[in-house]
Design a protein around this motif. Structure first.
Motif, PDB file in Angstrom:
ATOM      1  N   TYR A 401       0.838  -1.211   0.000  1.00 43.22           N
ATOM      2  CA  TYR A 401       0.000   0.000   0.000  1.00 43.22           C
ATOM      3  C   TYR A 401       0.870   1.258   0.000  1.00 43.22           C
ATOM      4  CZ  TYR A 401      -3.290   3.569   1.560  1.00 43.22           C
ATOM      5  OH  TYR A 401      -4.043   4.720   1.653  1.00 43.22           O
ATOM      6  N   ALA A 413      -5.847   2.731   6.355  1.00 46.71           N
ATOM      7  CA  ALA A 413      -5.552   1.571   5.504  1.00 46.71           C
ATOM      8  C   ALA A 413      -4.943   0.443   6.323  1.00 46.71           C
ATOM      9  CB  ALA A 413      -4.599   1.980   4.380  1.00 46.71           C
ATOM     10  N   ILE A 458      -4.427  -3.748  -4.876  1.00 48.05           N
ATOM     11  CA  ILE A 458      -3.617  -2.578  -4.543  1.00 48.05           C
ATOM     12  C   ILE A 458      -2.802  -2.138  -5.752  1.00 48.05           C
ATOM     13  CG2 ILE A 458      -1.649  -1.787  -3.160  1.00 48.05           C
ATOM     14  CD1 ILE A 458      -2.697  -3.573  -0.886  1.00 48.05           C
ATOM     15  N   PRO A 464      -6.221   5.681  -2.923  1.00 48.75           N
ATOM     16  CA  PRO A 464      -6.396   4.936  -1.671  1.00 48.75           C
ATOM     17  C   PRO A 464      -7.853   4.564  -1.406  1.00 48.75           C
ATOM     18  CG  PRO A 464      -4.916   6.802  -1.337  1.00 48.75           C
ATOM     19  CD  PRO A 464      -5.495   6.952  -2.709  1.00 48.75           C
ATOM     20  N   ILE A 467      -9.080   1.073  -1.821  1.00 55.69           N
ATOM     21  CA  ILE A 467      -8.723   0.113  -0.774  1.00 55.69           C
ATOM     22  C   ILE A 467      -9.513   0.394   0.498  1.00 55.69           C
ATOM     23  CG2 ILE A 467      -6.817  -0.872   0.554  1.00 55.69           C
ATOM     24  CD1 ILE A 467      -6.736  -1.325  -2.522  1.00 55.69           C
TER      25      ILE A 467
END
Length: 500
Positions: A401, A413, A458, A464, A467
């Motif tokens: 990530y 995350a 990912i 972001p 995710i």
């Protein structure tokens, strides 16, 4: 000083010149010496892949004007042993303590070249066969050496057969006169073995990362940088604990590459078979399009750093580093070591391998504040092999990530990725490497995640949010209740299925 001049310029490598002497020798000269392979040596094990790579390297570095082919450790043979091997009166016989694989392969190359000796100038053709007449190998009952020698010679014969006369001549001259080895002659056999051990293992098992270090230092030296640049690179590498470097590759970078490509991590883990994953683009190699983007990025970064060196030194402008990505090809040489520095810093900041980092003697990078909460929860979990496997899975997800998005929304995350990784513990009492592979590749069937590879997701995500908005699977309340308190804290925000 040319290589030919260097050959005649021997110097003592220690204060005791009588015990240890080091010098540079061309391949042509090393093959003139009366060398023997002692019976205690292992069989000749090089494969066609090794031989093909050696020939490719020699061809590649021909444009550089010289090529260093490694180190030979030699020990003077017992006089009685010299007579037994038919040595000429007064001629020294040296045993090969280290270097027999390369030595025998050099002989095979010469034999293959000699099959077309009539096409070469007399100055090159006459010495060819003379250089391999004295090469002999101990006979072994298993026949392994003989079988590998025959197979590799046949490959070399077929390769040499396809070359033009000019290519044959250029290769032969470069191989004999401009390819060289470092020779270390040690009088005492015990000292020779100690030197061999320190050269190859430094008193411990050889890591695959040691092979990578050797490869990339060799590539670095071929770009002819300053001696100080190479020494500084070695100093930075040696300032790290070998275990931390090995953990970075074996437990993080290698699994991320494998799982993102929908391939399991082998039961044996990261071994010497896999080091090619971390070799890639040679400097100046613009043959393939896939290499162009990385080389252009490096050129841009290097130009910026050189142009603004003074401003960078005084902190007037921000540092500008190459945008490393785990899934992108590695640029051989100096860039490999810069990549290692980058990911060591990233893993320390992410709290990955923190214990080794603290013990390394290097300044520890402060863990990102956004990760303090989740890392405290994870460090409170019970110890055990299964939980260690899951923690390494989480570490890989977190670095994947960060590698993709930097530190944007990293705290949120990390919570989601930790819950995804540790769902395996909710559903399985025993966690092994196979269940980790299954969970990483498509979500373990017992965890109720369906067929989804989070690493691939990912790698393909544009932001972001893709995710952070992944829907959490529900977890049976009785399973959460059966967990100990640290696990319950980890799953406190996960939707619970009502107890029936």
């Amino acid at each position: 000083m040319s290589i030919q001049q260097t050959i005649t310029h021997r110097h003592a490598a220690t204060e005791d010149r009588e015990q240890f002497e080091a010098y540079i020798s061309t391949v042509g000269n090393i093959l003139r010496q009366d060398l023997r392979i002692p019976a205690y040596q292992r069989p000749y094990t090089w494969s066609v892949k090794n031989v093909r790579q050696l020939v490719s390297d020699i061809q590649h570095f021909r444009t550089a004007g010289h090529y260093r082919l490694g180190t030979f450790i030699l020990n003077e043979a017992d006089p009685a042993d010299s007579v037994d091997h038919g040595a000429q009166d007064g001629k020294r016989v040296l045993n090969i303590v280290d270097g027999q694989q390369r030595y025998l392969t050099f002989g095979l190359i010469i034999m293959a070249l000699s099959t077309r000796s009539e096409e070469l100038d007399q100055a090159l053709s006459e010495p060819l066969l003379a250089r391999v007449q004295n090469i002999s190998i101990p006979r072994r009952r298993d026949g392994k050496s003989e079988a590998n020698l025959r197979t590799n010679y046949e490959h070399l014969f077929q390769v040499v057969k396809t070359w033009s006369t000019q290519e044959l001549s250029d290769f032969t001259e470069f191989f004999l006169k401009e390819c060289s080895v470092v020779v270390m002659e040690v009088k005492d056999l015990d000292s020779a073995f100690q030197l061999f051990d320190s050269q190859n293992t430094r008193g411990r098992a050889l890591y695959p990362t040691d092979l990578l270090k050797a490869h990339h230092l060799r590539e670095f030296s071929q770009t002819d940088p300053s001696r100080e640049a190479i020494l500084e690179t070695v100093r930075r590498w040696d300032a790290l604990e070998p275990e931390e470097i090995e953990h970075l590759f074996a437990a993080v970078l290698f699994p991320v590459k494998r799982w993102t490509a929908n391939e399991p991590v082998p039961e044996t883990g990261f071994t010497a078979e896999h080091v090619d994953l971390f070799k890639g683009i040679r400097q100046g190699n613009t043959q393939y399009r896939w290499a162009h983007m990385a080389l252009m990025a490096k050129a841009t970064v290097d130009q910026y750093r050189a142009t603004n060196a003074t401003l960078r030194q005084y902190g007037v402008i921000e540092e500008f580093e190459f945008p490393f990505q785990i899934l992108q090809p590695v640029i051989d040489g100096e860039m490999f070591f810069r990549m290692v520095d980058h990911y060591i810093a990233e893993t320390r900041k992410a709290g990955i391998n923190g214990t080794l980092a603290q013990d390394s003697g290097s300044p520890a990078t402060q863990t990102a504040p956004e990760l303090q909460n989740i890392l405290e929860k994870l460090e409170g979990l019970p110890a055990g092999t299964g939980n260690r496997y899951i923690r390494e899975l989480f570490d890989c997800l977190l670095l994947a990530y960060v590698d993709r998005f930097g530190w944007h929304e990293v705290g949120e995350a990390a919570d989601k990725l930790a819950q995804r990784a540790y769902l395996l513990r909710v559903h399985l009492q025993r966690v092994n490497k196979k269940s980790i592979n299954n969970h990483a590749l498509f979500g373990h069937s017992r965890a109720g995640l369906g067929h989804e590879n989070l690493f691939a997701k990912i790698a393909q995500a544009q932001s972001p949010d893709e995710i952070l908005t992944i829907q959490d699977p529900t977890v049976p309340a009785e399973k959460i209740g059966a967990l100990n308190t640290p696990f319950q804290r980890l799953f406190s925000s996960v939707p619970k299925e009502p107890t029936v």
